[in-house]
Design a protein around this motif. Sequence first.
Motif, PDB file in Angstrom:
ATOM      1  N   THR A  31     -11.806   6.248  -8.783  1.00  0.00           N
ATOM      2  CA  THR A  31     -10.013   6.998  -8.660  1.00  0.00           C
ATOM      3  C   THR A  31      -9.628   5.261  -9.712  1.00  0.00           C
ATOM      4  O   THR A  31     -10.571   4.089  -9.045  1.00  0.00           O
ATOM      5  CB  THR A  31      -9.760   6.846  -7.855  1.00  0.00           C
ATOM      6  N   PHE A  32      -9.178   4.663  -9.969  1.00  0.00           N
ATOM      7  CA  PHE A  32      -8.680   4.005 -10.557  1.00  0.00           C
ATOM      8  C   PHE A  32      -7.180   3.687 -11.001  1.00  0.00           C
ATOM      9  O   PHE A  32      -5.938   4.488 -10.748  1.00  0.00           O
ATOM     10  CB  PHE A  32      -8.682   3.721 -12.505  1.00  0.00           C
ATOM     11  N   ALA A  33      -6.399   2.711  -9.510  1.00  0.00           N
ATOM     12  CA  ALA A  33      -5.396   2.533  -8.936  1.00  0.00           C
ATOM     13  C   ALA A  33      -4.936   1.724  -9.618  1.00  0.00           C
ATOM     14  O   ALA A  33      -5.268  -0.069 -10.133  1.00  0.00           O
ATOM     15  CB  ALA A  33      -5.114   2.041  -7.651  1.00  0.00           C
ATOM     16  N   THR A  34      -3.353   1.286  -9.889  1.00  0.00           N
ATOM     17  CA  THR A  34      -2.429   0.985 -10.232  1.00  0.00           C
ATOM     18  C   THR A  34      -1.015   0.251  -9.560  1.00  0.00           C
ATOM     19  O   THR A  34      -1.130   1.172  -8.961  1.00  0.00           O
ATOM     20  CB  THR A  34      -2.114   0.992 -12.202  1.00  0.00           C
ATOM     21  N   TRP A  35      -0.368  -0.843 -10.390  1.00  0.00           N
ATOM     22  CA  TRP A  35       0.878  -0.874 -10.005  1.00  0.00           C
ATOM     23  C   TRP A  35       1.695  -0.776 -11.278  1.00  0.00           C
ATOM     24  O   TRP A  35       1.602  -1.739 -12.386  1.00  0.00           O
ATOM     25  CB  TRP A  35       0.818  -2.343  -9.180  1.00  0.00           C
ATOM     26  N   TYR A  93       8.516  -1.388  -7.655  1.00  0.00           N
ATOM     27  CA  TYR A  93       6.865  -1.445  -8.124  1.00  0.00           C
ATOM     28  C   TYR A  93       6.842   0.129  -7.190  1.00  0.00           C
ATOM     29  O   TYR A  93       6.873   0.473  -6.518  1.00  0.00           O
ATOM     30  CB  TYR A  93       6.386  -2.420  -6.904  1.00  0.00           C
ATOM     31  N   TYR A  94       5.376   0.637  -8.194  1.00  0.00           N
ATOM     32  CA  TYR A  94       5.596   1.733  -7.460  1.00  0.00           C
ATOM     33  C   TYR A  94       3.989   1.865  -7.903  1.00  0.00           C
ATOM     34  O   TYR A  94       3.272   0.739  -8.985  1.00  0.00           O
ATOM     35  CB  TYR A  94       5.637   3.123  -9.203  1.00  0.00           C
ATOM     36  N   CYS A  95       3.091   2.637  -7.244  1.00  0.00           N
ATOM     37  CA  CYS A  95       1.694   2.747  -7.298  1.00  0.00           C
ATOM     38  C   CYS A  95       0.949   3.906  -7.508  1.00  0.00           C
ATOM     39  O   CYS A  95       1.937   4.966  -7.562  1.00  0.00           O
ATOM     40  CB  CYS A  95       0.737   2.355  -6.062  1.00  0.00           C
ATOM     41  N   ALA A  96       0.268   4.006  -9.030  1.00  0.00           N
ATOM     42  CA  ALA A  96      -0.308   5.384  -9.372  1.00  0.00           C
ATOM     43  C   ALA A  96      -1.737   5.007  -9.293  1.00  0.00           C
ATOM     44  O   ALA A  96      -2.109   4.119  -9.142  1.00  0.00           O
ATOM     45  CB  ALA A  96       0.406   4.648 -11.126  1.00  0.00           C
TER      46      ALA A  96
END
Length: 125
Positions: A31-35, A93-96
Amino acid sequence: QVQLVESGGGLVQAGGSLRLSCAVSGRTFSTFATWFRQAPGKEREFVAGIRWSGDYIYYADSVKGRFTISRDNAANAVYLQINSLKPEDTAVYYCAARYWSAGLYYGDSNNYNYWGRGTQVTVSS
């Protein structure tokens, strides 16, 4: 499937720090997690991203040196440490997250399948 829940936002004075957390449930392997963040009246913008294995980390130029993204495999969480906060950092701020693909641009919000509800960060001057 991946579920994301953000926490840690709040009201802080300029120059202060915050640590945002994103609890991740479901599949984390590959998984690649971003803000991302979205300020009022502005488009959602990429802030930072990390591959779950930790071998790829990216930052927006506007936050390099002040923001640090990290992940904790045991806690199944992704963090965003924000230092030297500025009023212009005020945003939701969103986590995606998405499954890792080297061919997809990490900075495009359209490339993400999973999103949290967001956490508000407000920086007073």
